[in-house]
Design an enzyme around this catalytic site. Structure first.
Site, PDB file in Angstrom:
ATOM      1  N   ALA A  24      10.312  54.900-126.855  1.00 54.20           N
ATOM      2  CA  ALA A  24      11.781  54.829-126.854  1.00 54.20           C
ATOM      3  C   ALA A  24      12.436  55.788-127.631  1.00 54.20           C
ATOM      4  CB  ALA A  24      11.847  53.182-127.232  1.00 54.20           C
ATOM      5  N   THR A  28      16.371  58.125-127.876  1.00 51.38           N
ATOM      6  CA  THR A  28      17.663  57.739-128.576  1.00 51.38           C
ATOM      7  C   THR A  28      18.489  58.769-128.941  1.00 51.38           C
ATOM      8  OG1 THR A  28      16.484  57.945-130.867  1.00 51.38           O
ATOM      9  CG2 THR A  28      16.364  55.680-129.874  1.00 51.38           C
ATOM     10  N   PHE A  35      15.666  48.745-127.693  1.00 52.30           N
ATOM     11  CA  PHE A  35      16.175  47.322-127.371  1.00 52.30           C
ATOM     12  C   PHE A  35      16.751  46.462-128.319  1.00 52.30           C
ATOM     13  CE2 PHE A  35      13.312  47.303-123.241  1.00 52.30           C
ATOM     14  CZ  PHE A  35      14.365  48.068-122.685  1.00 52.30           C
ATOM     15  N   ARG A  36      15.958  46.316-129.628  1.00 46.55           N
ATOM     16  CA  ARG A  36      16.307  45.665-130.744  1.00 46.55           C
ATOM     17  C   ARG A  36      16.858  46.140-131.887  1.00 46.55           C
ATOM     18  NH1 ARG A  36      11.532  45.167-128.407  1.00 46.55           N
ATOM     19  NH2 ARG A  36      10.985  43.278-127.043  1.00 46.55           N
ATOM     20  N   HIS A 122       5.235  51.740-117.737  1.00 49.51           N
ATOM     21  CA  HIS A 122       5.999  50.718-117.665  1.00 49.51           C
ATOM     22  C   HIS A 122       6.821  50.746-116.306  1.00 49.51           C
ATOM     23  CE1 HIS A 122       5.110  49.922-122.088  1.00 49.51           C
ATOM     24  NE2 HIS A 122       4.239  49.468-121.383  1.00 49.51           N
ATOM     25  N   CYS A 130      12.444  44.430-102.626  1.00 50.35           N
ATOM     26  CA  CYS A 130      12.697  42.864-102.322  1.00 50.35           C
ATOM     27  C   CYS A 130      11.432  41.822-102.861  1.00 50.35           C
ATOM     28  CB  CYS A 130      13.050  42.570-100.993  1.00 50.35           C
ATOM     29  SG  CYS A 130      13.285  40.973-100.507  1.00 50.35           S
ATOM     30  N   CYS A 133      10.255  40.024 -99.260  1.00 48.81           N
ATOM     31  CA  CYS A 133       9.938  40.899 -98.020  1.00 48.81           C
ATOM     32  C   CYS A 133       9.095  42.109 -98.279  1.00 48.81           C
ATOM     33  CB  CYS A 133      10.798  40.793 -96.935  1.00 48.81           C
ATOM     34  SG  CYS A 133      12.145  42.225 -97.184  1.00 48.81           S
ATOM     35  N   CYS A 157      16.076  39.706 -95.799  1.00 47.85           N
ATOM     36  CA  CYS A 157      15.745  38.476 -95.782  1.00 47.85           C
ATOM     37  C   CYS A 157      16.325  37.600 -97.135  1.00 47.85           C
ATOM     38  CB  CYS A 157      14.251  38.452 -96.087  1.00 47.85           C
ATOM     39  SG  CYS A 157      13.885  38.836 -97.777  1.00 47.85           S
ATOM     40  N   ASN A 215       7.180  60.138-135.424  1.00 46.69           N
ATOM     41  CA  ASN A 215       7.924  58.924-135.271  1.00 46.69           C
ATOM     42  C   ASN A 215       8.692  58.764-136.643  1.00 46.69           C
ATOM     43  OD1 ASN A 215       8.456  56.742-133.278  1.00 46.69           O
ATOM     44  ND2 ASN A 215       7.935  55.506-135.243  1.00 46.69           N
TER      45      ASN A 215
HETATM   46  P1  CNA Z   1       9.645  51.091-130.027  1.00 51.17           P
HETATM   47  O1  CNA Z   1       8.734  50.106-130.320  1.00 51.17           O
HETATM   48  O2  CNA Z   1      11.116  50.834-130.066  1.00 51.17           O
HETATM   49  O3  CNA Z   1       9.546  52.278-131.112  1.00 51.17           O
HETATM   50  C1  CNA Z   1      10.247  53.527-131.018  1.00 51.17           C
HETATM   51  C2  CNA Z   1      10.060  53.986-132.251  1.00 51.17           C
HETATM   52  O4  CNA Z   1      10.803  55.331-132.051  1.00 51.17           O
HETATM   53  C3  CNA Z   1      10.454  53.342-133.449  1.00 51.17           C
HETATM   54  O5  CNA Z   1       9.630  53.321-134.314  1.00 51.17           O
HETATM   55  C4  CNA Z   1      11.810  54.072-134.055  1.00 51.17           C
HETATM   56  O6  CNA Z   1      11.842  54.293-135.450  1.00 51.17           O
HETATM   57  C5  CNA Z   1      11.272  55.673-133.471  1.00 51.17           C
HETATM   58  N1  CNA Z   1      12.585  56.413-133.469  1.00 51.17           N
HETATM   59  C6  CNA Z   1      13.819  56.279-132.791  1.00 51.17           C
HETATM   60  N2  CNA Z   1      14.552  57.277-132.706  1.00 51.17           N
HETATM   61  C7  CNA Z   1      13.764  58.224-133.054  1.00 51.17           C
HETATM   62  C8  CNA Z   1      14.265  59.468-133.564  1.00 51.17           C
HETATM   63  N3  CNA Z   1      15.233  60.266-133.050  1.00 51.17           N
HETATM   64  N4  CNA Z   1      13.413  60.435-134.130  1.00 51.17           N
HETATM   65  C9  CNA Z   1      12.061  59.959-134.569  1.00 51.17           C
HETATM   66  N5  CNA Z   1      11.717  58.490-134.320  1.00 51.17           N
HETATM   67  C10 CNA Z   1      12.729  57.593-133.802  1.00 51.17           C
HETATM   68  O7  CNA Z   1       9.483  51.594-128.632  1.00 51.17           O
HETATM   69  P2  CNA Z   1       7.972  51.805-127.830  1.00 51.17           P
HETATM   70  O8  CNA Z   1       8.280  53.050-126.739  1.00 51.17           O
HETATM   71  O9  CNA Z   1       6.967  52.071-128.680  1.00 51.17           O
HETATM   72  O10 CNA Z   1       7.640  50.735-127.019  1.00 51.17           O
HETATM   73  C11 CNA Z   1       8.633  49.595-126.795  1.00 51.17           C
HETATM   74  C12 CNA Z   1       9.159  49.356-125.234  1.00 51.17           C
HETATM   75  C13 CNA Z   1      10.496  49.620-125.458  1.00 51.17           C
HETATM   76  C14 CNA Z   1       8.445  50.263-124.295  1.00 51.17           C
HETATM   77  O11 CNA Z   1       7.850  49.607-123.387  1.00 51.17           O
HETATM   78  C15 CNA Z   1       9.551  51.231-123.853  1.00 51.17           C
HETATM   79  O12 CNA Z   1       9.366  50.945-122.353  1.00 51.17           O
HETATM   80  C16 CNA Z   1      10.765  50.110-124.071  1.00 51.17           C
HETATM   81  N6  CNA Z   1      11.997  50.851-124.040  1.00 51.17           N
HETATM   82  C17 CNA Z   1      12.145  52.046-123.127  1.00 51.17           C
HETATM   83  C18 CNA Z   1      13.523  52.615-123.462  1.00 51.17           C
HETATM   84  C19 CNA Z   1      13.678  53.859-122.617  1.00 51.17           C
HETATM   85  O13 CNA Z   1      13.227  54.005-121.330  1.00 51.17           O
HETATM   86  N7  CNA Z   1      14.173  55.128-123.012  1.00 51.17           N
HETATM   87  C20 CNA Z   1      14.505  52.234-124.420  1.00 51.17           C
HETATM   88  C21 CNA Z   1      14.354  51.372-124.939  1.00 51.17           C
HETATM   89  C22 CNA Z   1      13.051  50.464-124.761  1.00 51.17           C
END
Ligand code: CNA
Length: 251
Positions: A24, A28, A35-36, A122, A130, A133, A157, A215
């Site tokens: 994710a 950003t 999400f959280r 994912h 659907c 069906c 359906c 990260n």
């Molecule tokens: P996560 O657990 O939310 O980890 C994301 C990490 O990225 C965190 O440690 C953040 O601190 C870090 N982060 C955020 N922005 C930046 C940035 N600009 N530079 C550096 N680091 C950054 O997300 P994961 O993907 O590990 O796993 C959790 C779920 C959330 C997965 O299944 C995703 O599919 C799902 N998700 C997807 C999306 C999307 O499709 N864009 C958005 C939100 C959640």
């Protein structure tokens, strides 16, 4: 960070078969919140019990909770554009350096940046089916129905339609291909993932190549083979890959 970027650029020059696991954090900067977090989509949707949104059992009982969240997600996706890092990895593939990408994201920004070999472990939102069906609905149709109806239903359906996102309680997609990609890679990137969601978090352990983790914030080391982590970069993803690109001039 400049020193880490130079080291990373040197590693890329030597590598022939790079793989990426993205999460994710990769999106950003594209305006798709996690999400959280404080600005997260769970909060925007104003849902008191967010864990249930992607619970498949709950979806079958009450799909309206998911759909009130999904409308917010679709609005965010409409406004989103791939980031520098998405384009950087697409350029690596074009250059013949990158074997493929495993993404936990459902936003298709890798594909929109030009990446071809992308495994959406994912799932994604680009097709819906659907639940009764099995009739398929393309993105535009399901999106229109999502904004027109509280719960989109099949015109064949009457069954509830569900986007092809992997919910908790459902099997992930392309798992064999993902591990195969990791095994073939001689250099493995983990970018924008906290590595807490399994089985995605286990994939880096399959590579015999060196691993670079980019990260901001904590990354779980539970499944990460720490002896193979050559570089751990705690920085903004786009700032870091801009620095790497200054040396490689891919973009
Ligand atoms: P996560 O657990 O939310 O980890 C994301 C990490 O990225 C965190 O440690 C953040 O601190 C870090 N982060 C955020 N922005 C930046 C940035 N600009 N530079 C550096 N680091 C950054 O997300 P994961 O993907 O590990 O796993 C959790 C779920 C959330 C997965 O299944 C995703 O599919 C799902 N998700 C997807 C999306 C999307 O499709 N864009 C958005 C939100 C959640």
């Amino acid at each position: 960070m400049q020193q880490e970027a130079s080291q990373c650029a040197e590693m890329i020059k030597k590598a022939n078969a790079i793989a990426l696991l993205s999460g994710a954090g990769m999106s950003t900067n594209a305006g798709i919140p996690d999400f959280r977090g404080p600005q997260g989509l769970y909060k925007r949707a104003g849902i008191p019990d967010p864990e249930r949104i992607f619970d498949i059992e709950y979806f079958y009982r009450d799909p309206s909770l998911f759909y009130s969240f999904h409308r917010e997600l679709l609005k965010a996706l409409d406004a989103a554009k791939p980031t520098f890092a998405h384009f950087f990895f697409a350029a690596l593939e074009k250059k013949g350096k990158l074997l493929g990408i495993v993404t936990q994201n459902i936003d298709a920004l890798h594909q929109r940046a030009g990446s071809r070999k992308v495994y959406e472990i994912h799932g994604g939102i680009w097709e819906s089916h659907c639940t009764k069906c099995g009739k398929a609905f393309d993105y535009e149709t399901s999106k229109r129905m999502t904004f027109e109806e509280e719960i989109p239903r099949c015109d064949n359906c009457g069954g509830v339609i569900k986007p092809d996102i992997v919910f908790f309680g459902e099997p992930v997609k392309h798992i064999d291909e993902c591990f195969d990609l990791a095994r073939k890679a001689d250099f493995f990137f983990v970018v924008g993932s906290s590595l807490v969601v399994t089985p995605a978090a286990m994939i880096p352990s399959a590579t015999s190549g060196e691993i670079v983790v980019v990260n901001k914030g904590e990354v779980s080391e539970f499944y990460l083979p720490s002896s193979r982590v050559a570089l751990r970069v705690d920085a903004d993803i786009d700032e870091f890959f801009r620095s790497v690109n200054e040396e490689l001039k891919l973009l």
